[in-house]
Design a protein around this motif. Structure first.
Motif, PDB file in Angstrom:
ATOM      1  N   LEU A   1     -22.208 -31.354 -27.328  1.00 55.79           N
ATOM      2  CA  LEU A   1     -21.906 -32.734 -27.694  1.00 55.79           C
ATOM      3  C   LEU A   1     -21.317 -33.484 -26.505  1.00 55.79           C
ATOM      4  O   LEU A   1     -20.487 -32.957 -25.767  1.00 55.79           O
ATOM      5  CB  LEU A   1     -20.929 -32.767 -28.865  1.00 55.79           C
ATOM      6  N   GLN A   2     -21.723 -34.730 -26.335  1.00 59.99           N
ATOM      7  CA  GLN A   2     -21.281 -35.548 -25.214  1.00 59.99           C
ATOM      8  C   GLN A   2     -20.185 -36.519 -25.646  1.00 59.99           C
ATOM      9  O   GLN A   2     -20.178 -36.996 -26.786  1.00 59.99           O
ATOM     10  CB  GLN A   2     -22.467 -36.346 -24.657  1.00 59.99           C
ATOM     11  N   CYS A   3     -19.254 -36.809 -24.742  1.00 63.20           N
ATOM     12  CA  CYS A   3     -18.219 -37.808 -25.019  1.00 63.20           C
ATOM     13  C   CYS A   3     -18.882 -39.154 -25.291  1.00 63.20           C
ATOM     14  O   CYS A   3     -19.823 -39.545 -24.594  1.00 63.20           O
ATOM     15  CB  CYS A   3     -17.261 -37.919 -23.848  1.00 63.20           C
ATOM     16  N   HIS A   4     -18.365 -39.850 -26.292  1.00 61.93           N
ATOM     17  CA  HIS A   4     -19.008 -41.099 -26.717  1.00 61.93           C
ATOM     18  C   HIS A   4     -17.955 -42.172 -27.024  1.00 61.93           C
ATOM     19  O   HIS A   4     -18.019 -42.870 -28.018  1.00 61.93           O
ATOM     20  CB  HIS A   4     -19.871 -40.818 -27.949  1.00 61.93           C
ATOM     21  N   GLY A   5     -16.955 -42.267 -26.140  1.00 65.49           N
ATOM     22  CA  GLY A   5     -15.941 -43.293 -26.299  1.00 65.49           C
ATOM     23  C   GLY A   5     -14.936 -42.973 -27.391  1.00 65.49           C
ATOM     24  O   GLY A   5     -14.715 -41.812 -27.752  1.00 65.49           O
ATOM     25  N   ALA A   6     -14.341 -44.016 -27.942  1.00 61.03           N
ATOM     26  CA  ALA A   6     -13.322 -43.865 -28.982  1.00 61.03           C
ATOM     27  C   ALA A   6     -13.196 -45.177 -29.742  1.00 61.03           C
ATOM     28  O   ALA A   6     -13.681 -46.216 -29.289  1.00 61.03           O
ATOM     29  CB  ALA A   6     -11.978 -43.474 -28.370  1.00 61.03           C
TER      30      ALA A   6
END
Length: 218
Positions: free
Chosen positions: A53-58
């Motif tokens: 899974l890739q980081c996708h902000g917040a």
């Protein structure tokens, strides 16, 4: 790898055609058990849990009932199916501003034997620190949370099975005392999320993967 289940195969065809924002899932930070990011679900018909899974902000949400403080909720993206996974920080309830500690302390005080019920939940401050004054807004949040928990007793009894005694559906304090004998509220929330894809005060679709939402408890 394509699944043998026709319903799962149909879900794959639909999910591949959906934009990334259509299906969002939420997990508790405590379920990561120290990891820095979640893993793809092992039951996913597309990747069988092997996708990174890739980081996708917040995004931000309120930290308490006052509305003065916000917390950041990290999001992660599955590049294969486009689903997003948000990680709810420990100490918070899904879609509710009332912190877990305030809910737990308030119900503990409300259901304590030989003590008059408080007007609102006292926070867990530790030491000799005095709790801040309870606002009218927080009193309303606590009241609504208690009403939701009362309605959830039949479902939660089914989740915990023989760990809970047989109680009347309208016995909020009896149910809460038995539930607290099992463990802390944060542990209860993690247990419900991991094993039943549901939560304490309500069932939210975001806690359940899309391929299993038809059989999730209501």
């Amino acid at each position: 790898m394509e699944p043998d289940d026709p319903s799962a195969a149909a879900w794959i065809l639909v999910s591949r055609a959906r934009p990334a924002w259509i299906v969002a899932l939420q997990i508790r930070e405590s379920s990561l058990r120290g990891a820095t990011r979640p893993c793809a679900p092992a039951a996913c018909p597309l990747c069988r849990g092997c996708q990174f899974l890739q980081c996708h902000g917040a995004y931000e949400r309120y930290a308490d009932c006052s509305g003065d403080t916000k917390i950041a909720v990290a999001r992660f993206l599955c590049p294969r199916c486009g689903h997003t996974f948000s990680v709810l920080p420990a100490g918070h309830l899904p879609y509710r501003a009332l912190p877990v500690a305030r809910l737990e302390a308030g119900l503990d005080a409300l259901c304590a034997p030989s003590e008059p019920p408080p007007k609102a939940p006292p926070p867990s401050m530790g030491g000799d620190a005095r709790p801040p004054p309870i606002s009218e807004v927080e009193q309303g949040c606590f009241k609504r949370a208690g009403e939701c928990l009362l309605r959830r007793i039949p479902v939660l009894r089914g989740c915990f099975g023989q760990q809970l005694p047989v109680l009347a559906n309208d016995d909020l304090c009896g149910f809460w005392i038995a539930l607290r004998a099992i463990g802390r509220t944060e542990q209860t929330l993690r247990f419900l999320a991991e094993h039943f894809k549901t939560s304490l005060l309500a069932h939210y679709r975001c806690l359940c993967p899309p391929w299993a939402r038809e059989v999730a408890p209501s």
